[in-house]
Structures are given as structure tokens and as C-alpha cells.
Design an enzyme around this catalytic site. Structure first.
Site, mmCIF file in Angstrom:
data_model
loop_
_atom_site.group_PDB
_atom_site.id
_atom_site.type_symbol
_atom_site.label_atom_id
_atom_site.label_comp_id
_atom_site.label_asym_id
_atom_site.label_seq_id
_atom_site.Cartn_x
_atom_site.Cartn_y
_atom_site.Cartn_z
ATOM 1 N N ASN A 1 9.101 4.032 3.322
ATOM 2 C CA ASN A 1 9.159 3.597 4.727
ATOM 3 C C ASN A 1 10.518 2.966 4.984
ATOM 4 O OD1 ASN A 1 6.172 3.006 3.726
ATOM 5 N ND2 ASN A 1 6.129 3.556 5.873
ATOM 6 N N CYS B 1 4.734 9.199 0.270
ATOM 7 C CA CYS B 1 3.344 9.634 0.250
ATOM 8 C C CYS B 1 3.176 10.605 -0.907
ATOM 9 C CB CYS B 1 2.977 10.317 1.570
ATOM 10 S SG CYS B 1 1.300 10.968 1.549
ATOM 11 N N HIS C 1 5.599 4.278 12.542
ATOM 12 C CA HIS C 1 5.504 4.215 11.076
ATOM 13 C C HIS C 1 6.453 5.284 10.545
ATOM 14 C CE1 HIS C 1 3.049 3.848 7.232
ATOM 15 N NE2 HIS C 1 3.594 5.049 7.057
ATOM 16 N N HIS D 1 9.083 6.869 7.915
ATOM 17 C CA HIS D 1 9.719 6.931 6.596
ATOM 18 C C HIS D 1 11.198 7.268 6.824
ATOM 19 C CE1 HIS D 1 6.151 6.632 3.881
ATOM 20 N NE2 HIS D 1 5.559 6.812 5.042
ATOM 21 N N ARG E 1 0.837 -1.207 0.000
ATOM 22 C CA ARG E 1 0.000 0.000 0.000
ATOM 23 C C ARG E 1 0.874 1.259 0.000
ATOM 24 N NH1 ARG E 1 -0.364 4.665 2.703
ATOM 25 N NH2 ARG E 1 0.068 3.549 4.635
ATOM 26 N N ASP E 2 1.581 1.493 1.086
ATOM 27 C CA ASP E 2 2.335 2.740 1.203
ATOM 28 C C ASP E 2 3.428 2.788 0.138
ATOM 29 O OD1 ASP E 2 3.459 5.101 2.134
ATOM 30 O OD2 ASP E 2 3.382 4.501 4.230
#
Ligand code: HMG
Ligand code: MG
Length: 307
Positions: free
Chosen positions: A249, A240, A207, A209, A14-15
Site C-alpha cells: 500500500n 496481495c 485504498h 497500492h 493486515r494488508d
């Protein structure tokens, strides 16, 4: 004191993939998710039901979810920004968990979700209640916890307020997003200590990055403050779309290497993880961003018996 075990939440599909300039074929996403499950990851964020005009890369999430073979003990959460996203998630058989995403910065909230922090929270209150009524588990994200690409410094008290509100609304876990990877270890500890006044430490996830190369140091710092859930992305994929210049990430391989070295259990197998990283790297046409992935690939080329 450091945790004895850590839950790794794999957010690469996803990310990571939401930020790819070109569409990634559905079959590649499915293959990646299957390989990550084979590697032992028990939580794999599989996509998002957001507006395809905003994030076209996630438009095939329903197809991805329909194609994966769900394994017992593995959770495949999806991001949901509003009631429309929840309806789309509920229309897919087998969805058991969603994630909502707020921010600790007004400017980022507007850029990412076209509403203020307060409007977003109001929207999430309805989504969380409706999701829980339908038996779904809900995870909550807070973005920009250690800095905002538009506003700069972010007050930990605001992070604590947004995290606390999401927790009170029924999120079982709050993931603290250093969206632009700008944080440093003592700031990360101060932020976690502030949030812990509203949310128990064992319900917090980090979370981070890795834009500035600080993520591993920051993770160690927050583990010392009681955090034992870490979000990471295979091969360090991603960023993002609404945080220009933010890199992916922290790489799952790098986190796993650090945790293995410290004797902290994760249940994840490094060799299988490396194979997942190699597959997605080949599909995207670039080497892994993971330092550990690159080092172990070189080692295995020099000594094929070492793998
Ligand atoms: P909006 O434009 O204000 O929404 O966007 P709207 O309600 O006015 O709808 C506009 C159009 O989108 C309509 O279509 C809706 O039907 C459609 P039209 O009538 O024009 O054809 N729409 C949807 N379509 C599919 N699924 C939906 C949906 N909702 C509306 N759920 C909205 C508001 C929240 C929808 C938009 O801003 C959005 O989708 N934002 C998501 C952005 C995003 O996905 N960002 C990346 C994830 S967050 C992240 O990466 C950070 C994180 O990793 C933590 C960290 O690192 O900090 C989690
Ligand atoms: Mg993120």
C-alpha cells in the site's frame, strides 16, 4: 475542494503482513499495532479470519486480538470472507468491526475467494446482516477498481455496481482498492465519479497500492473529488498474495507528509509513526519502503537534534 481533515486507515498489520514470505511472530504484530495506536491512528486493521490454507500469515489473528490493549477511540477491524470467518471473529472478545472484500473483476474474485463476483456478494449479504445483528460495524472493500492483474482494464460501471451493492447491504464505508497500483489520476477521478452515483462520496475510502509510484498523485486526485478516507500501510508494507508483483500500500509516512504539508488534519504524529516503521523494518530485516521514512531517517542521523 480538498478536505480539511482526513481519516487514515492503517492496514499494515493486515494488508502488509499478510504478504510476508516468512511468518511474523505474534508479539511483533502486537507491538506494531500498539505503536500505531500510540502514533494516533484511530483505525488499525489488525488481521483477518480467512482460511489459513490460503493466507497462513494471518492464522494467529485471534491471538493478536487477544493480546492487544484496546484503546478508547481506536477501532481494530478484521477481514472476514464468509460465515466461518464471522464466527471466528465473534468468538474473540472485543471485536467491534469487520471488513468484507469483493472485487470488480471475475478472475480476481475467483483467485482471491474461489467464487464469482455474484457468489461473493451473495455470501457477503448474509455475513453483513449477521454481523450487524450482533452490533458489528462492517466495512466493504472492492478490489481491482483501476485494473486487474488477470483481466487488465476494469469498467468503472462494474466498480460502481459492486460498491453500491455492498453499501446497500449495510457497509458503512466502501474502500476502493487499486490492488495492483496501476491507476493514474484522471482514471481514479472517473472511477470515483462513477461510484459516487451509488455511494455518497463521504462514505468512500481510497485504498491504493503503490506498485507504479502513482498512489500519492491518485490520492490527491480523488481528494479533489470528495474522498476523505485514505487506507495506507506503515513503511509501505505489503501486497496481495493473489496479485503477483503488486507492491505494498502507499506508505502511511508518505501520505502523512503530503497531508501535513497541505495543512490537512489527521491526528497522527510523524515521529511516533516513524518509530513504528523502524521497529517493523528491523523485525523484517529491511529498510522502509516509505520515501519519507528513509529521508527523515537520514535527516535524523545527520542531525540527531532534528527528530
Ligand atoms: P474455499 O477453499 O472455497 O473454502 O475458500 P471452503 O469453504 O471450501 O473451505 C476450505 C477450507 O478452508 C475448509 O477447511 C474450511 O474449513 C476452511 P478443511 O475442511 O479443508 O480443513 N475455511 C476457513 N478457515 C478459517 N477461516 C475461514 C475459513 N473459510 C473456510 N474464514 C475462502 C474460500 C474465502 C475461505 C478462501 O478463498 C479465502 O480464505 N480467501 C481469502 C484470501 C485473502 O485473504 N486474500 C487477501 C485479502 S484481500 C486483499 O488483500 C485485497 C484488499 O487489500 C483490497 C485491495 O487491495 O484490493 C482487501
Ligand atoms: Mg490491499
Amino acid at each position: 475542494m480538498l478536505p480539511r481533515s482526513v481519516k487514515l486507515v492503517e492496514v499494515g498489520p493486515r494488508d502488509g503482513l499478510q504478504n510476508e514470505p516468512r511468518a511474523v511472530p505474534t508479539a511483533v504484530k502486537v507491538d506494531l499495532i500498539e505503536r500505531l495506536a500510540t502514533a494516533g491512528l484511530a483505525v488499525i486493521e489488525a488481521g483477518s479470519f480467512v482460511s489459513p490454507k490460503w493466507v497462513p500469515q494471518m492464522a494467529d489473528t485471534a491471538d493478536v486480538l487477544a493480546a492487544i490493549t484496546r484503546r478508547p477511540g481506536v477501532s481494530y477491524p478484521v477481514l472476514v470472507p464468509n460465515a466461518k470467518g464471522l464466527d471466528a471473529a465473534l468468538a474473540v472478545t472485543g471485536v467491534e468491526e469487520i471488513a468484507v472484500f469483493g472485487a470488480a473483476s471475475e478472475a480476481f474474485s475467483h483467485r482471491n475467494t474461489n467464487c464469482s463476483i455474484a457468489e461473493g456478494l451473495e455470501r457477503f449479504a448474509g455475513v453483513i446482516a449477521a454481523a450487524r445483528d450482533r452490533g458489528l460495524r462492517v466495512r466493504g472493500y472492492v478490489s481491482c477498481v483501476l485494473g486487474c492483474p488477470y483481466e487488465g482494464a476494469v469498467n468503472p460501471a462494474i466498480v460502481a455496481r459492486v460498491a453500491g451493492d455492498l453499501f446497500d447491504m449495510g457497509c458503512y464505508e466502501i474502500s476502493l482498492g487499486d490492488t495492483i497500483g496501476a491507476g493514474t489520476p484522471l482514471a481514479a477521478q472517473r472511477m470515483v465519479d462513477a461510484v459516487a452515483k451509488r455511494v455518497p462520496r463521504d462514505r468512500l475510502a481510497a485504498h491504493f497500492h503503490d506498485t507504479y509510484g502513482q498512489a500519492l498523485a491518485n490520492l490527491l486526485a480523488v481528494m479533489e473529488r470528495g474522498v476523505s478516507v485514505i487506507d495506507s500501510s506503515v513503511s509501505g508494507l505489503g501486497g496481495c498474495p493473489y496479485a503477483q508483483g503488486a507492491s505494498g500500500n502507499v506508505a502511511t509516512e508518505d501520505v502523512l507528509y503530503m497531508l501535513n504539508g497541505m495543512g490537512i488534519e489527521t491526528g497522527v504524529d510523524m515521529d511516533a509513526l516513524l518509530r513504528a516503521g523502524a521497529m517493523i523494518g528491523a523485525a523484517l530485516g529491511r529498510p522502509p519502503a516509505s520515501r519519507v521514512g528513509r529521508a527523515l531517517a537520514r535527516r535524523d542521523q545527520a542531525d540527531p537534534g532534528a527528530a
